[in-house]
Design a protein around this motif. Structure first.
Motif, PDB file in Angstrom:
ATOM      1  N   GLY A  26       0.777  -1.234   0.000  1.00  0.00           N
ATOM      2  CA  GLY A  26       0.000   0.000   0.000  1.00  0.00           C
ATOM      3  C   GLY A  26       0.811   1.287   0.000  1.00  0.00           C
ATOM      4  N   PHE A  27       2.137   1.182  -0.034  1.00  0.00           N
ATOM      5  CA  PHE A  27       2.964   2.379  -0.135  1.00  0.00           C
ATOM      6  C   PHE A  27       4.270   1.997  -0.839  1.00  0.00           C
ATOM      7  N   ASN A  28       5.021   3.002  -1.253  1.00  0.00           N
ATOM      8  CA  ASN A  28       6.248   2.757  -1.999  1.00  0.00           C
ATOM      9  C   ASN A  28       7.379   2.418  -1.026  1.00  0.00           C
ATOM     10  N   PHE A  29       7.591   1.144  -0.836  1.00  0.00           N
ATOM     11  CA  PHE A  29       8.554   0.635   0.143  1.00  0.00           C
ATOM     12  C   PHE A  29       9.935   1.262  -0.030  1.00  0.00           C
ATOM     13  N   ASP A  30      10.344   1.481  -1.263  1.00  0.00           N
ATOM     14  CA  ASP A  30      11.695   1.990  -1.530  1.00  0.00           C
ATOM     15  C   ASP A  30      11.909   3.398  -0.972  1.00  0.00           C
ATOM     16  N   ASP A  31      10.831   4.151  -0.759  1.00  0.00           N
ATOM     17  CA  ASP A  31      10.946   5.540  -0.288  1.00  0.00           C
ATOM     18  C   ASP A  31      10.889   5.664   1.229  1.00  0.00           C
ATOM     19  N   TYR A  32      10.740   4.536   1.907  1.00  0.00           N
ATOM     20  CA  TYR A  32      10.517   4.585   3.348  1.00  0.00           C
ATOM     21  C   TYR A  32      11.654   3.928   4.117  1.00  0.00           C
ATOM     22  N   ALA A  33      11.961   4.532   5.268  1.00  0.00           N
ATOM     23  CA  ALA A  33      12.801   3.879   6.255  1.00  0.00           C
ATOM     24  C   ALA A  33      11.918   2.926   7.053  1.00  0.00           C
ATOM     25  N   MET A  34      12.417   1.706   7.257  1.00  0.00           N
ATOM     26  CA  MET A  34      11.654   0.689   7.965  1.00  0.00           C
ATOM     27  C   MET A  34      12.336   0.375   9.289  1.00  0.00           C
ATOM     28  N   GLY A  35      11.538   0.288  10.327  1.00  0.00           N
ATOM     29  CA  GLY A  35      12.124   0.058  11.637  1.00  0.00           C
ATOM     30  C   GLY A  35      11.322  -0.900  12.484  1.00  0.00           C
ATOM     31  N   TRP A  36      11.931  -1.274  13.590  1.00  0.00           N
ATOM     32  CA  TRP A  36      11.282  -2.096  14.605  1.00  0.00           C
ATOM     33  C   TRP A  36      11.329  -1.338  15.931  1.00  0.00           C
ATOM     34  N   PHE A  37      10.184  -1.276  16.563  1.00  0.00           N
ATOM     35  CA  PHE A  37      10.061  -0.734  17.912  1.00  0.00           C
ATOM     36  C   PHE A  37       9.587  -1.855  18.820  1.00  0.00           C
ATOM     37  N   ASN A  77       9.144  -6.208  -0.505  1.00  0.00           N
ATOM     38  CA  ASN A  77       8.563  -5.187   0.373  1.00  0.00           C
ATOM     39  C   ASN A  77       8.480  -5.674   1.810  1.00  0.00           C
ATOM     40  N   THR A  78       9.533  -6.311   2.258  1.00  0.00           N
ATOM     41  CA  THR A  78       9.545  -6.956   3.571  1.00  0.00           C
ATOM     42  C   THR A  78      10.812  -6.566   4.328  1.00  0.00           C
ATOM     43  N   VAL A  79      10.645  -6.356   5.624  1.00  0.00           N
ATOM     44  CA  VAL A  79      11.780  -6.071   6.493  1.00  0.00           C
ATOM     45  C   VAL A  79      11.836  -7.151   7.568  1.00  0.00           C
ATOM     46  N   TYR A  80      13.048  -7.486   7.984  1.00  0.00           N
ATOM     47  CA  TYR A  80      13.270  -8.570   8.932  1.00  0.00           C
ATOM     48  C   TYR A  80      14.057  -8.061  10.144  1.00  0.00           C
ATOM     49  N   LEU A  81      13.889  -8.772  11.245  1.00  0.00           N
ATOM     50  CA  LEU A  81      14.718  -8.528  12.413  1.00  0.00           C
ATOM     51  C   LEU A  81      15.174  -9.877  12.950  1.00  0.00           C
TER      52      LEU A  81
END
Length: 123
Positions: A26-37, A77-81
């Protein structure tokens, strides 16, 4: 519709490992910083790790440096921790977060949140 869906939480013994995933749409993943809280009972939500493909930033809070690794697969479009050497103090609900372009450790600056996944580390 913007969606961030976490998975991979669970119960693990101290010293063990878990890998969290956050699938987004639903959004342009490449333009976003992805984080874990994460948020433990009675505590404020704190930034754990962040990755920004836009400016090459990778950030870790001091308490997880050397134990946790954040990564992203922009094709999925996936981020991992990846969380290794887990401690009881890592017990919390872990949230995936997205912010336009730049990483931040401040929860108030996050525009998009996942629903959270529980991580429980037994002593």
């Amino acid at each position: 519709e913007v969606q961030l869906v976490e998975s991979g939480g669970g119960l693990v013994q101290a010293g063990g490992s878990l890998r969290l995933s956050c699938a987004t749409s639903g959004f342009n993943f490449d333009d976003y910083a992805m984080g874990w809280f994460r948020q433990a009972p009675g505590k404020e939500r704190e930034g754990v790790a962040c990755i920004s493909s836009s400016d090459g930033t990778i950030y870790y809070t001091d308490s997880v440096k050397g134990r946790f690794t954040i990564s992203s697969d922009n094709a999925k479009n996936t981020v991992y921790l990846q969380m290794n050497s887990l401690k009881s103090e890592d017990t919390a609900v872990y949230y995936c977060a997205a912010r336009y372009y730049y990483c931040t450790g401040h929860a108030t600056l996050i525009g998009k949140w996942g629903q959270g996944t529980q991580v429980t580390v037994s002593a």
